[in-house]
Design an enzyme around this catalytic site. Structure first.
Site, mmCIF file in Angstrom:
data_model
loop_
_atom_site.group_PDB
_atom_site.id
_atom_site.type_symbol
_atom_site.label_atom_id
_atom_site.label_comp_id
_atom_site.label_asym_id
_atom_site.label_seq_id
_atom_site.Cartn_x
_atom_site.Cartn_y
_atom_site.Cartn_z
ATOM 1 N N LYS A 157 1.906 -0.170 29.239
ATOM 2 C CA LYS A 157 1.486 -0.008 27.921
ATOM 3 C C LYS A 157 2.569 -0.387 26.886
ATOM 4 C CE LYS A 157 3.270 4.384 26.383
ATOM 5 N NZ LYS A 157 3.364 5.629 25.652
ATOM 6 N N LYS A 191 -1.170 12.114 36.536
ATOM 7 C CA LYS A 191 -0.625 13.518 36.447
ATOM 8 C C LYS A 191 -1.492 14.299 37.224
ATOM 9 C CE LYS A 191 2.145 13.386 32.140
ATOM 10 N NZ LYS A 191 3.413 13.809 32.674
ATOM 11 N N GLU A 225 6.074 17.438 21.063
ATOM 12 C CA GLU A 225 7.424 17.096 21.930
ATOM 13 C C GLU A 225 8.252 17.914 20.968
ATOM 14 O OE1 GLU A 225 8.221 13.069 22.711
ATOM 15 O OE2 GLU A 225 5.872 12.702 22.355
ATOM 16 N N ASP A 244 1.376 5.252 20.121
ATOM 17 C CA ASP A 244 2.346 5.556 21.292
ATOM 18 C C ASP A 244 1.657 6.768 22.022
ATOM 19 O OD1 ASP A 244 4.754 5.217 22.673
ATOM 20 O OD2 ASP A 244 5.548 7.119 22.039
ATOM 21 N N HIS A 249 -2.710 8.053 25.664
ATOM 22 C CA HIS A 249 -2.879 9.305 26.332
ATOM 23 C C HIS A 249 -3.841 10.315 25.955
ATOM 24 C CE1 HIS A 249 0.830 7.678 27.756
ATOM 25 N NE2 HIS A 249 1.592 8.051 27.135
ATOM 26 N N LYS A 349 6.082 14.694 17.160
ATOM 27 C CA LYS A 349 7.540 14.724 17.679
ATOM 28 C C LYS A 349 8.492 15.756 16.933
ATOM 29 C CE LYS A 349 8.191 10.417 19.452
ATOM 30 N NZ LYS A 349 8.572 11.000 20.840
HETATM 31 N N1 LIG Z 1 10.971 3.237 30.000
HETATM 32 C C1 LIG Z 1 9.927 3.848 29.926
HETATM 33 O O1 LIG Z 1 9.981 5.113 30.392
HETATM 34 C C2 LIG Z 1 8.611 3.243 29.635
HETATM 35 C C3 LIG Z 1 7.467 4.198 29.517
HETATM 36 C C4 LIG Z 1 6.180 3.861 29.580
HETATM 37 C C5 LIG Z 1 6.042 2.520 29.271
HETATM 38 N N2 LIG Z 1 7.130 1.607 29.295
HETATM 39 C C6 LIG Z 1 6.986 0.242 29.167
HETATM 40 O O2 LIG Z 1 7.604 -0.511 30.264
HETATM 41 C C7 LIG Z 1 7.778 -1.781 29.996
HETATM 42 C C8 LIG Z 1 9.321 -2.016 30.176
HETATM 43 O O3 LIG Z 1 10.143 -0.905 29.526
HETATM 44 P P1 LIG Z 1 11.589 -0.450 29.882
HETATM 45 O O4 LIG Z 1 12.126 0.764 29.162
HETATM 46 O O5 LIG Z 1 12.051 -0.555 31.231
HETATM 47 O O6 LIG Z 1 12.294 -1.853 28.976
HETATM 48 P P2 LIG Z 1 13.716 -2.480 29.292
HETATM 49 O O7 LIG Z 1 14.652 -1.329 29.896
HETATM 50 O O8 LIG Z 1 14.107 -2.950 28.181
HETATM 51 O O9 LIG Z 1 13.729 -3.419 30.440
HETATM 52 C C9 LIG Z 1 13.189 -4.606 30.205
HETATM 53 C C10 LIG Z 1 13.249 -5.428 31.596
HETATM 54 O O10 LIG Z 1 12.814 -6.800 31.247
HETATM 55 C C11 LIG Z 1 13.691 -7.903 31.495
HETATM 56 N N3 LIG Z 1 13.464 -9.051 30.549
HETATM 57 C C12 LIG Z 1 13.208 -8.957 29.284
HETATM 58 N N4 LIG Z 1 13.141 -10.293 28.868
HETATM 59 C C13 LIG Z 1 13.155 -11.136 29.792
HETATM 60 C C14 LIG Z 1 13.234 -12.436 30.144
HETATM 61 N N5 LIG Z 1 12.885 -13.093 28.965
HETATM 62 N N6 LIG Z 1 13.524 -13.048 31.474
HETATM 63 C C15 LIG Z 1 13.653 -12.049 32.197
HETATM 64 N N7 LIG Z 1 13.747 -10.912 32.020
HETATM 65 C C16 LIG Z 1 13.442 -10.062 30.883
HETATM 66 C C17 LIG Z 1 15.056 -7.211 31.302
HETATM 67 O O11 LIG Z 1 15.885 -8.016 32.009
HETATM 68 P P3 LIG Z 1 17.447 -8.121 31.569
HETATM 69 O O12 LIG Z 1 17.697 -6.676 30.857
HETATM 70 O O13 LIG Z 1 18.186 -8.344 32.669
HETATM 71 O O14 LIG Z 1 17.596 -9.063 30.501
HETATM 72 C C18 LIG Z 1 14.666 -5.764 31.805
HETATM 73 O O15 LIG Z 1 14.943 -5.796 33.342
HETATM 74 C C19 LIG Z 1 7.649 -1.787 28.320
HETATM 75 O O16 LIG Z 1 6.421 -2.425 28.028
HETATM 76 C C20 LIG Z 1 7.453 -0.296 27.802
HETATM 77 O O17 LIG Z 1 6.690 -0.284 26.701
HETATM 78 C C21 LIG Z 1 8.467 2.042 29.629
#
Ligand SMILES: NC(=O)c1ccc[n+]([C@@H]2O[C@H](COP(=O)([O-])OP(=O)(O)OC[C@H]3O[C@@H](n4cnc5c(N)ncnc54)[C@H](OP(=O)(O)O)[C@@H]3O)[C@@H](O)[C@H]2O)c1
Length: 502
Positions: A157, A191, A225, A244, A249, A349
């Site tokens: 998402k 969950k 939250e 969000d 959810h 929140k």
């Molecule tokens: N984090 C969470 O808990 C969470 C929860 C629910 C949903 N999500 C969803 O999951 C997804 C990822 O979230 P995240 O928090 O993990 O994001 P993040 O920490 O910003 O990670 C993004 C990843 O994508 C890579 N990336 C971005 N642009 C790129 C490009 N042009 N070429 C190659 N690699 C690229 C980054 O690589 P580099 O850093 O090496 O550039 C990094 O590995 C999103 O859609 C978010 O909405 C996340």
């Protein structure tokens, strides 16, 4: 979880990101530890940052130690898991990245003696990158149409930001993948307590006969939250809580509470019934949009004795932002089972407590037989999704003594005291289901579309009326007074009790 031994390769796009580190790789390790991964399993991470396989293994080893529910993992098991872990560095916009990936997959799979394994592409990347990766996967021959049975894609998402963009993204996905290959993840569905909603309803003979307008007065769904935006200010300020939390959810929870029993417990039948719930949702009229949807935002306040800043003072948030950090509204399902029963939904929140719950409020008995000072409380069934997962049933009981005084008492089931092992992480279940080709717990194209159709009129109303301010509430409260008035206007009140909390 069942054991399948079909070889599998998981490819995570976004392998240097937060989700991979905190959720995906720890979940895969737990599956390995508990014997659920196939004996021939490989993990290939793709991201922009330069890393060797060895460096990636080091990072993922730390991620498992820090974030898996196993605590400190067994070294030999971890080393074995990491030995099947590989990394490809490249920009998603670069055609070469996919050539390197293809070469790596060939090497890794042939070294493991595997031909044509199940392959799962996991898009753990910013949504802006979805189209580019989808396009390149097709162009590089990494998703041939004739291998649709073994190649799948998991998409995180947010799946679009309104009805139109959700449809555009679905069309982009379908240029490369058939619907049966697509796994749109909503981790709430992984969950245990969420899955238990259907088990509770349909594996017990006593609740389903009561699960309708004859016996249920109303339903409240709450996602509260105490946290604020926690470093995600930039993302959240664009999204708001309606996108969000509610669009995905909360509407999923509504579907599970409101749906008819499916004729079979399989992906198509379960999702057919969920879609019917969304189709039965009464559309908001102009009057509802103007008066019956509460959009709130927190100002500074105290949470657990600590001062927290206003939303507009959070890092990366526009100081004039009107973004919703709280939303509350009432909906009706215009179908035979639920006609006339209000469902009240609220999410917020920086509220006074952390809880995700579904409170089913039953009607009062038809006759008050007992003469006493106050009328007995109606029965309440509380499905507590988190924290302190469990199910509570409030019944009236005679207080010991000479007079008839009826007190509310609780019958309770708590996961933590009933089962000797804690529930697995949602991502464990979902990753395994995707590897096994079971999409029951993933959202189907039409489900996402109908969910967007529910919230898009609210988003459009807010956009069309930028002069209408959000209602402010102090952090640490239960939200704006307007939220309380919404339900009080119907002669009801929000249920704010959290089991296990003093
Ligand atoms: N984090 C969470 O808990 C969470 C929860 C629910 C949903 N999500 C969803 O999951 C997804 C990822 O979230 P995240 O928090 O993990 O994001 P993040 O920490 O910003 O990670 C993004 C990843 O994508 C890579 N990336 C971005 N642009 C790129 C490009 N042009 N070429 C190659 N690699 C690229 C980054 O690589 P580099 O850093 O090496 O550039 C990094 O590995 C999103 O859609 C978010 O909405 C996340």
């Amino acid at each position: 979880m069942t054991q399948h031994d079909t070889p599998a390769t998981v490819v995570i796009f976004g392998a240097s990101g937060d989700l991979t580190k905190r959720k995906l790789v720890p979940a895969l390790f737990m599956l390995k530890r508990e014997g659920h991964l196939p004996s021939r399993f490989s993990l290939v991470g793709v991201a922009r940052r330069e890393k060797t396989d060895e460096e990636f293994r080091g990072d993922m080893g730390e991620a498992v130690s820090s974030f898996s529910r196993a605590g400190s993992p067994d070294r030999a098991q971890l080393d074995e898991f990491l030995s099947r872990t590989f990394y490809v560095c490249g920009d998603f916009a670069n055609v070469e990245t996919y050539k390197w990936l293809k070469t790596k997959l060939d090497e890794v799979e042939s070294a493991a003696g595997v031909k044509d394994p199940v392959r799962l592409y996991y898009l753990a990347i910013p949504p802006s990158e979805f189209p580019v990766v989808l396009e390149h996967l097709a162009a590089a021959g990494l998703s041939p149409r004739d291998q649709a049975d073994r190649i799948r894609i998991v998409i995180e998402k947010p799946f679009g930001h309104d009805a139109e963009s959700g449809r555009v993204l679905n069309a982009q996905v379908h240029r490369t993948f058939e619907e049966k290959q697509v796994y749109r993840i909503d981790h709430y569905l992984g969950k245990e307590t969420v899955q238990n909603i259907l088990v509770f309803r349909l594996a017990n003979g006593i609740f389903e006969p009561l699960w309708n307008r004859r016996y249920i007065d109303h339903v409240q769904i709450t996602v509260a939250e105490t946290l604020g935006v926690e470093g995600r200010g930039g993302y959240f300020d664009e999204a708001g809580i309606l996108r969000d939390i509610v669009q995905n959810h909360m509407l999923q929870l509504l579907c599970l509470v409101g749906m008819e029993p499916p004729i079979r417990f399989d992906a198509e039948q379960v999702r057919n019934e969920k879609v019917k719930v969304l189709m039965a949702l009464r559309p908001f009229g102009a009057e509802d949009l103007a008066n019956s949807i509460v959009r709130g935002q927190y100002v500074g306040g105290d949470i657990a004795g600590a001062r927290v800043p206003a939303y507009r003072d959070e890092p990366s948030v526009d100081p004039h932002s009107n973004t919703d950090t709280y939303v509350a509204f009432r909906v009706f399902l215009d179908n035979w089972r639920w006609a006339g029963v209000p469902f009240y939904l609220r999410a917020g929140k920086r509220l006074a407590g952390r809880t995700t719950s579904i409170a089913i409020h039953f009607r009062r008995p038809p006759l008050t037989l007992f003469r006493q000072a106050r009328a007995p409380e109606p029965n309440l069934l509380l499905l507590q999704i988190q924290p302190d997962e469990g199910i509570w049933l409030r019944v009236g009981s005679k207080r010991p003594g000479g007079r008839v005084e009826i007190d509310p008492v609780e019958l309770q089931f708590r996961y933590s005291t009933t089962f000797d092992q804690g529930p697995p992480e949602a991502y464990e279940r979902l990753l395994l289901d995707a590897m096994h080709g079971d999409s029951t717990l993933f959202a189907r194209e039409d489900e996402v579309d109908y969910a967007w159709r529910v919230v898009t009129p609210m988003l459009e109303h807010w956009k069309a009326n930028p002069g209408v301010p959000v209602t402010l509430y102090p952090a640490g409260s239960w939200g704006p007074l307007e939220g309380d008035r919404l339900i009080q206007a119907d002669g009801r009140a929000w249920y704010n009790e959290i089991p296990g909390r003093d």
